[in-house]
Design an enzyme around this catalytic site. Structure first.
Site, PDB file in Angstrom:
ATOM      1  N   VAL A  43       0.890  -1.335  -0.271  1.00  9.95           N
ATOM      2  CA  VAL A  43       0.032  -0.093  -0.162  1.00  9.95           C
ATOM      3  C   VAL A  43       1.031   1.217  -0.003  1.00  9.95           C
ATOM      4  CG1 VAL A  43      -1.611   1.465   1.264  1.00  9.95           C
ATOM      5  CG2 VAL A  43      -2.172  -1.190   1.149  1.00  9.95           C
ATOM      6  N   GLU A  67      -7.837   2.294   2.074  1.00 10.57           N
ATOM      7  CA  GLU A  67      -7.256   2.022   1.076  1.00 10.57           C
ATOM      8  C   GLU A  67      -8.152   0.915   0.437  1.00 10.57           C
ATOM      9  OE1 GLU A  67      -5.442   3.737  -1.258  1.00 10.57           O
ATOM     10  OE2 GLU A  67      -6.484   2.459  -2.421  1.00 10.57           O
ATOM     11  N   LEU A 125      -7.508  -0.295  -2.931  1.00  6.82           N
ATOM     12  CA  LEU A 125      -6.752  -0.773  -4.150  1.00  6.82           C
ATOM     13  C   LEU A 125      -6.634  -2.337  -3.985  1.00  6.82           C
ATOM     14  CD1 LEU A 125      -3.541  -1.974  -2.970  1.00  6.82           C
ATOM     15  CD2 LEU A 125      -3.034   0.401  -3.097  1.00  6.82           C
ATOM     16  N   GLU A 163      -4.546  -5.607  -5.208  1.00  7.86           N
ATOM     17  CA  GLU A 163      -3.133  -6.010  -5.584  1.00  7.86           C
ATOM     18  C   GLU A 163      -3.356  -6.517  -7.132  1.00  7.86           C
ATOM     19  OE1 GLU A 163      -1.091  -8.409  -3.095  1.00  7.86           O
ATOM     20  OE2 GLU A 163      -1.315  -7.312  -1.320  1.00  7.86           O
ATOM     21  N   LYS A 209     -14.481   0.091   5.210  1.00  3.41           N
ATOM     22  CA  LYS A 209     -13.096  -0.674   4.939  1.00  3.41           C
ATOM     23  C   LYS A 209     -13.455  -2.245   5.060  1.00  3.41           C
ATOM     24  CE  LYS A 209      -9.675  -2.407   3.142  1.00  3.41           C
ATOM     25  NZ  LYS A 209      -9.372  -2.625   1.691  1.00  3.41           N
ATOM     26  N   ASN A 262     -14.727  -5.380   2.283  1.00  2.00           N
ATOM     27  CA  ASN A 262     -13.750  -6.927   2.329  1.00  2.00           C
ATOM     28  C   ASN A 262     -14.598  -7.980   2.766  1.00  2.00           C
ATOM     29  OD1 ASN A 262     -11.664  -5.757   0.967  1.00  2.00           O
ATOM     30  ND2 ASN A 262     -10.267  -6.025   2.654  1.00  2.00           N
ATOM     31  N   GLY A 273     -13.827 -21.308  -6.853  1.00  2.00           N
ATOM     32  CA  GLY A 273     -12.375 -21.640  -6.931  1.00  2.00           C
ATOM     33  C   GLY A 273     -12.077 -22.224  -5.431  1.00  2.00           C
ATOM     34  N   GLY A 307      -7.634 -15.697  -0.395  1.00  2.00           N
ATOM     35  CA  GLY A 307      -6.500 -15.953   0.401  1.00  2.00           C
ATOM     36  C   GLY A 307      -6.003 -14.412   0.267  1.00  2.00           C
ATOM     37  N   CYS A 358      -5.373  -9.545   2.912  1.00  2.00           N
ATOM     38  CA  CYS A 358      -6.509  -8.841   3.347  1.00  2.00           C
ATOM     39  C   CYS A 358      -7.703  -9.545   3.777  1.00  2.00           C
ATOM     40  CB  CYS A 358      -6.671  -7.632   2.157  1.00  2.00           C
ATOM     41  SG  CYS A 358      -5.623  -6.502   2.014  1.00  2.00           S
TER      42      CYS A 358
HETATM   43  N1  LIG Z   1      -2.125  -5.167   0.277  1.00  2.00           N
HETATM   44  C1  LIG Z   1      -3.107  -4.750  -0.143  1.00  2.00           C
HETATM   45  O1  LIG Z   1      -3.699  -5.245  -0.995  1.00  2.00           O
HETATM   46  C2  LIG Z   1      -3.885  -3.769   0.995  1.00  2.00           C
HETATM   47  C3  LIG Z   1      -5.127  -3.232   0.720  1.00  2.00           C
HETATM   48  C4  LIG Z   1      -5.708  -2.188   1.013  1.00  2.00           C
HETATM   49  C5  LIG Z   1      -5.336  -2.110   2.740  1.00  2.00           C
HETATM   50  N2  LIG Z   1      -4.304  -2.726   2.918  1.00  2.00           N
HETATM   51  C6  LIG Z   1      -4.119  -2.572   4.526  1.00  2.00           C
HETATM   52  O2  LIG Z   1      -2.740  -1.647   4.386  1.00  2.00           O
HETATM   53  C7  LIG Z   1      -1.995  -1.716   5.454  1.00  2.00           C
HETATM   54  C8  LIG Z   1      -0.554  -2.083   4.961  1.00  2.00           C
HETATM   55  O3  LIG Z   1      -0.675  -3.511   4.114  1.00  2.00           O
HETATM   56  P1  LIG Z   1       0.430  -3.776   3.281  1.00  2.00           P
HETATM   57  O4  LIG Z   1      -0.120  -5.092   2.360  1.00  2.00           O
HETATM   58  O5  LIG Z   1       1.088  -2.804   2.288  1.00  2.00           O
HETATM   59  O6  LIG Z   1       1.701  -4.402   4.019  1.00  2.00           O
HETATM   60  P2  LIG Z   1       3.363  -4.690   3.903  1.00  2.00           P
HETATM   61  O7  LIG Z   1       3.667  -5.811   4.976  1.00  2.00           O
HETATM   62  O8  LIG Z   1       3.392  -5.044   2.660  1.00  2.00           O
HETATM   63  O9  LIG Z   1       4.050  -3.224   4.268  1.00  2.00           O
HETATM   64  C9  LIG Z   1       4.121  -2.685   5.671  1.00  2.00           C
HETATM   65  C10 LIG Z   1       5.349  -1.974   5.413  1.00  2.00           C
HETATM   66  O10 LIG Z   1       5.651  -1.263   6.813  1.00  2.00           O
HETATM   67  C11 LIG Z   1       6.959  -1.395   7.195  1.00  2.00           C
HETATM   68  N3  LIG Z   1       6.920  -1.196   8.562  1.00  2.00           N
HETATM   69  C12 LIG Z   1       6.624  -1.953   9.627  1.00  2.00           C
HETATM   70  N4  LIG Z   1       6.674  -1.315  10.974  1.00  2.00           N
HETATM   71  C13 LIG Z   1       7.252   0.023  10.579  1.00  2.00           C
HETATM   72  C14 LIG Z   1       7.677   0.972  11.481  1.00  2.00           C
HETATM   73  N5  LIG Z   1       7.513   1.117  12.700  1.00  2.00           N
HETATM   74  N6  LIG Z   1       8.175   2.201  10.740  1.00  2.00           N
HETATM   75  C15 LIG Z   1       8.141   1.949   9.335  1.00  2.00           C
HETATM   76  N7  LIG Z   1       8.069   1.102   8.566  1.00  2.00           N
HETATM   77  C16 LIG Z   1       7.442   0.071   9.143  1.00  2.00           C
HETATM   78  C17 LIG Z   1       7.293  -2.783   6.921  1.00  2.00           C
HETATM   79  O11 LIG Z   1       8.808  -3.132   6.796  1.00  2.00           O
HETATM   80  C18 LIG Z   1       6.682  -2.923   5.338  1.00  2.00           C
HETATM   81  O12 LIG Z   1       7.653  -2.598   4.368  1.00  2.00           O
HETATM   82  C19 LIG Z   1      -2.445  -2.983   6.307  1.00  2.00           C
HETATM   83  O13 LIG Z   1      -3.440  -2.731   7.336  1.00  2.00           O
HETATM   84  C20 LIG Z   1      -3.629  -3.701   4.999  1.00  2.00           C
HETATM   85  O14 LIG Z   1      -4.497  -4.590   5.657  1.00  2.00           O
HETATM   86  C21 LIG Z   1      -3.459  -3.513   2.205  1.00  2.00           C
END
Ligand SMILES: NC(=O)c1ccc[n+]([C@@H]2O[C@H](COP(=O)([O-])OP(=O)(O)OC[C@H]3O[C@@H](n4cnc5c(N)ncnc54)[C@H](O)[C@@H]3O)[C@@H](O)[C@H]2O)c1
Length: 449
Positions: A11, A156, A158, A160, A212, A216, A261, A265, A268
């Site tokens: 994100v 968010e 979005l 993936e 949110k 989901n 399917g 998984g 999220c």
């Molecule tokens: N991946 C998705 O498709 C998606 C979509 C919508 C919402 N979200 C939500 O967004 C959030 C983030 O998801 P994501 O998939 O990007 O996670 P992610 O694990 O890919 O990324 C999180 C990042 O935060 C960093 N991090 C952890 N602690 C930290 C700190 N103290 N300071 C700075 N950086 C730190 C990690 O190193 C990592 O790079 C979650 O709550 C998720 O549920 C994800």
């Protein structure tokens, strides 16, 4: 506008790069030095279609930078996005330790720098209802009443695999805040992203946080409903694909997210369903429907595996099984909570020899299984001498393969398709024994053995 992104994962990186693409000056912070090093050196850390090109463009123009320096990023920015992980805790609730730790740090930074100016602290992570208040309290603990900031919920949405497209042209933006100043700043920031007619929906923080999870959980519910229905179709000799078309053409139902399917998984849906279940129980208002959604999802992969066991009469030992797809869905390298892991675990338990292929997500399998699996260089490479092929992820490159070549490579032309990628009738003509989901298995008279 000067913007800070805290947490540069799926994100955070997409948000940062897309904000830079629209001319903002973005400082991304991550506490993983390897992530910062690679992103600074010009290496994209995740696979996401379209991301690499705009990342390089904005890095070159100096509109985005990466560091581990939270102080510098917060102090120079008007808007600070928290894009931190919220993994499931032991009881299913979202673990807020990353979000609250950073909120605490931001509070200390603001307290040390009383002249820093007004900040909007935006919670973009998916968090349980009430988290905005907790983030506010964590900051306020350090910063006295004179420090100017607001905490906003801005979930968010979005997807993936389409993340760049979704961020650049969102179907909607939800802003949860009661501060006119914060709302106006975020409306300005998002204005260049909003295609004509798509709404920016402003609401209170709690409603935004619930929105949110509700979105989901609804998507998860659609998937589990279709999977349950697919099993019913199998029992009565109906075809789930026809039923899907039949109901999806009703505009009240819609045609998207109706594909049966192996179940959902990813990073999220599984955790968000669990977290919403937990929140609802804690609030004394249980969402009973979601319990069933989750149970169906777990059962679906087991049921699929039983088809394989039944076909080989419970004797998988010594068989060579090819698996196409590791990622939890196509167009991503994300393997978090991927259904494939259940299948691989069971195959290994049954002492089958397993060879896998995925166009982008091999690393996820390598990390988990090491040399307990074989790793193919190509989809066809996985098929040499295989007694069965299991299709787990519907990557485009699996959709129109050379079936003749597949048949020649495999020892037994047997396919278990967990995503209904092929037309069942044609598979019979092509000489395969073909099992899929919610449709009758088909068996050809032509075999290799
Ligand atoms: N991946 C998705 O498709 C998606 C979509 C919508 C919402 N979200 C939500 O967004 C959030 C983030 O998801 P994501 O998939 O990007 O996670 P992610 O694990 O890919 O990324 C999180 C990042 O935060 C960093 N991090 C952890 N602690 C930290 C700190 N103290 N300071 C700075 N950086 C730190 C990690 O190193 C990592 O790079 C979650 O709550 C998720 O549920 C994800």
């Amino acid at each position: 506008m000067n913007v800070a992104i805290i947490g540069t994962g799926y994100v955070g990186l997409v948000t940062g790069v897309c904000l830079a693409e629209r001319g903002n000056d973005v400082h991304c912070v991550d506490n993983n030095p390897k992530v910062v090093e690679r992103l600074t050196a010009g290496e994209v850390t995740i696979y996401e279609p379209g991301l690499e090109e705009i990342y390089h463009r904005n890095l070159k123009k100096g509109r985005i930078k990466f560091s581990g320096n939270l102080d510098a990023a917060v102090l120079r920015s008007q808007v600070v996005f928290l894009c931190l992980p919220t993994p499931p805790g032991e009881d299913g609730s979202a673990d807020l330790k990353y979000v609250l730790q950073v909120a605490d740090d931001v509070g200390k930074i603001l307290a040390r720098n009383p002249g820093a100016g007004y900040k909007v602290i935006v919670d973009k992570s998916t968090v349980p209802v009430g988290t905005s208040g907790k983030v506010d309290a964590a900051i306020r603990r350090h910063a006295d009443a004179k420090i100017e900031y607001d905490v906003v919920s801005n979930p968010e949405f979005l997807r993936e695999g389409y993340a760049v497209e979704d961020f650049l042209r969102p179907e909607r933006v939800v802003i949860g805040s009661r501060s006119e100043q914060a709302i106006s700043i975020l409306q300005d920031l998002y204005e260049p992203f909003i295609p004509a007619g798509n709404p920016v929906i402003v609401m209170d923080e709690k409603s935004s946080e619930v929105t949110k999870y509700a979105a989901n959980a609804f998507l998860a519910m659609k998937i589990s409903y279709m999977n349950d229905l697919a099993n019913f179709c199998e029992a009565v000799g109906a075809d789930i694909d026809k039923v899907r078309q039949g109901i999806g053409s009703d505009s009240r139902i819609g045609s998207k997210f109706l594909f049966p399917g192996l179940g959902y998984g990813g990073s999220c849906l599984p955790k968000d369903v669990k977290a919403l279940l937990r929140s609802a129980q804690d609030a004394g208002s249980p969402l009973a429907i979601l319990q069933t959604v989750e149970e169906i999802n777990q059962e679906q992969r087991k049921r699929f595996f039983r088809k394989l066991e039944n076909h080989f009469k419970g004797k998988l030992e010594g068989l060579r099984v090819a698996v196409w797809g590791i990622a939890f869905k196509p167009n991503t390298d994300d393997t978090r909570e991927a259904p494939v892991f259940y299948i691989l675990d069971e195959l290994l338990k049954a002492k089958a020899s397993v060879i896998v292929f995925d166009p982008e997500a091999m690393q996820g399998a390598r990390q988990r299984y090491g040399d307990r699996l074989e790793y193919a260089e190509s989809s066809y490479g996985a098929l040499q001498g295989a007694d069965a092929l299991i299709i787990v992820t519907e990557w485009n490159e699996f959709r129109k393969p050379d079936f003749g070549l597949m048949k020649n490579l495999m020892r037994q032309p047997v396919i278990f398709d967990g995503r209904n990628v092929y037309d069942a009738k044609k598979m019979k003509e092509r000489g395969f024994l073909y099992h899929s989901i919610g449709r009758k298995a088909v068996e050809s008279h032509v075999t290799n053995v």
